[in-house]
Design a protein around this motif. Structure first.
Motif, PDB file in Angstrom:
ATOM      1  N   SER A 194       0.828  -1.202   0.000  1.00 31.17           N
ATOM      2  CA  SER A 194       0.000   0.000   0.000  1.00 31.17           C
ATOM      3  C   SER A 194       0.863   1.253   0.000  1.00 31.17           C
ATOM      4  CB  SER A 194      -0.920  -0.003   1.227  1.00 31.17           C
ATOM      5  OG  SER A 194      -1.824  -1.077   1.169  1.00 31.17           O
ATOM      6  N   THR A 217      -3.849  -5.727  -9.649  1.00 32.46           N
ATOM      7  CA  THR A 217      -3.632  -4.291  -9.626  1.00 32.46           C
ATOM      8  C   THR A 217      -3.271  -3.748 -10.997  1.00 32.46           C
ATOM      9  OG1 THR A 217      -2.293  -2.515  -8.674  1.00 32.46           O
ATOM     10  CG2 THR A 217      -1.206  -4.635  -8.995  1.00 32.46           C
ATOM     11  N   VAL A 223       2.563   1.527  -3.602  1.00 30.97           N
ATOM     12  CA  VAL A 223       1.631   1.941  -4.651  1.00 30.97           C
ATOM     13  C   VAL A 223       1.019   3.309  -4.350  1.00 30.97           C
ATOM     14  CG1 VAL A 223      -0.564   1.376  -5.766  1.00 30.97           C
ATOM     15  CG2 VAL A 223       1.108  -0.433  -5.323  1.00 30.97           C
ATOM     16  N   THR A 281      -3.188  -9.744  -7.153  1.00 30.92           N
ATOM     17  CA  THR A 281      -4.257  -8.824  -6.768  1.00 30.92           C
ATOM     18  C   THR A 281      -4.971  -8.241  -7.973  1.00 30.92           C
ATOM     19  OG1 THR A 281      -2.862  -6.825  -6.733  1.00 30.92           O
ATOM     20  CG2 THR A 281      -2.947  -8.173  -4.711  1.00 30.92           C
ATOM     21  N   THR A 333       1.525  -9.400  -5.480  1.00 32.62           N
ATOM     22  CA  THR A 333       1.033  -8.157  -6.060  1.00 32.62           C
ATOM     23  C   THR A 333       0.348  -8.419  -7.395  1.00 32.62           C
ATOM     24  OG1 THR A 333       2.864  -6.992  -4.976  1.00 32.62           O
ATOM     25  CG2 THR A 333       1.705  -5.825  -6.723  1.00 32.62           C
TER      26      THR A 333
END
Length: 278
Positions: free
Chosen positions: A125, A165, A128, A163, A160
């Protein structure tokens, strides 16, 4: 005698003047109770075209006393051969790698050995939410950002990627520690599936639960996704997999139109998209 003669010549001619060798910029940021370096090395031609924007490679374990210069050196060598595109290189220093790069574990032996482990989500967190925007605001970055890591950092990369993302355009996980937490990450991906950006993943001589986890993950990779699995169990050790495979990982993630690479042995030795090609 030779040294005395050289000293006399230098005195007569004037000794060369030395100046600091500046290779990049560094800042300090805090997360998980620790100050850490954020090291940035720009392409040598960054100042030539002020309209040009550059891809970014984020390298975990990227402190000055960690893998920063290894990564930049390999990248520069790739770039000189036209093997991968030029980038802004960002090294993220780690301090307590198991705490920062790995999720919690149910394995009692791992808990005892690494009592601080398990805060990868908070570290992600921070990376990013704070570091990537800072880099984008300070430098002329493009919308391509790649995450690279090895061993525990490789687990962070896969976690990661899983996820889904959109913060990263591609990922390279070199010898990821997928034995962690009873191989839970590979089990999760195998059971639930995962679809993300381009992924480079490799396996060296790790064997055991690490090998089981990596092979399970590879088996679960979707056919319609851009991925590259380098199985190097026969010729690489865990200790030298980063040195041996980072050139190929960058070639996969940052391809160029160069048509001479195969002639010089710069090939991707990996299965891609389940094709079984070497």
């Amino acid at each position: 005698m030779i040294s005395q003669i050289a000293a006399v010549l230098l005195a007569a001619q004037g000794a060369p003047e030395f100046a600091p060798l500046v290779v990049g910029e560094t800042a300090t940021a805090s997360v998980l109770d620790a100050q850490r370096e954020i090291n940035v090395i720009l392409p040598p031609d960054y100042g030539d075209d002020l309209e040009r924007r550059w891809p970014v490679v984020v390298m975990l374990d990227g402190g000055l006393q960690q893998d920063l210069f290894l990564g930049v050196g390999i990248h520069n060598w790739n770039r000189l051969w036209g093997r991968s595109k030029g980038v802004i290189w960002v090294g993220i220093e780690t301090k307590d790698r198991q705490r920062e790069l790995l999720p919690p574990t149910r394995d009692l032996e791992q808990q005892e050995r690494f009592p601080t482990a398990g805060e990868s989500e908070q570290f992600r967190s921070w990376l990013v939410g704070e570091i990537l925007p800072m880099i984008a605001s300070r430098y002329r970055t493009s919308d391509e950002v790649f995450l690279v890591g090895e061993s525990a950092a490789g687990h962070f990369v896969i976690e990661t990627w899983a996820t889904g993302t959109e913060a990263f355009s591609g990922f390279a996980a070199i010898s990821p520690s997928l034995q962690w937490d009873e191989q839970s990450l590979s089990h999760q991906i195998a059971n639930q599936g995962a679809s993300g950006s381009s992924l480079y993943i490799s396996l060296a001589d790790e064997g055991g639960a690490t090998q089981e986890g990596i092979l399970r993950l590879v088996e679960a990779l979707p056919e319609n996704q851009n991925w590259c699995f380098s199985d190097r169990r026969k010729d690489l050790l865990h200790s030298n997999s980063l040195h041996g495979l980072l050139p190929e990982a960058l070639q996969f993630l940052l391809p160029t139109p160069a048509d001479w690479l195969e002639e010089y042995g710069f090939v991707l030795r990996c299965d891609q998209k389940g094709s079984g090609s070497d």
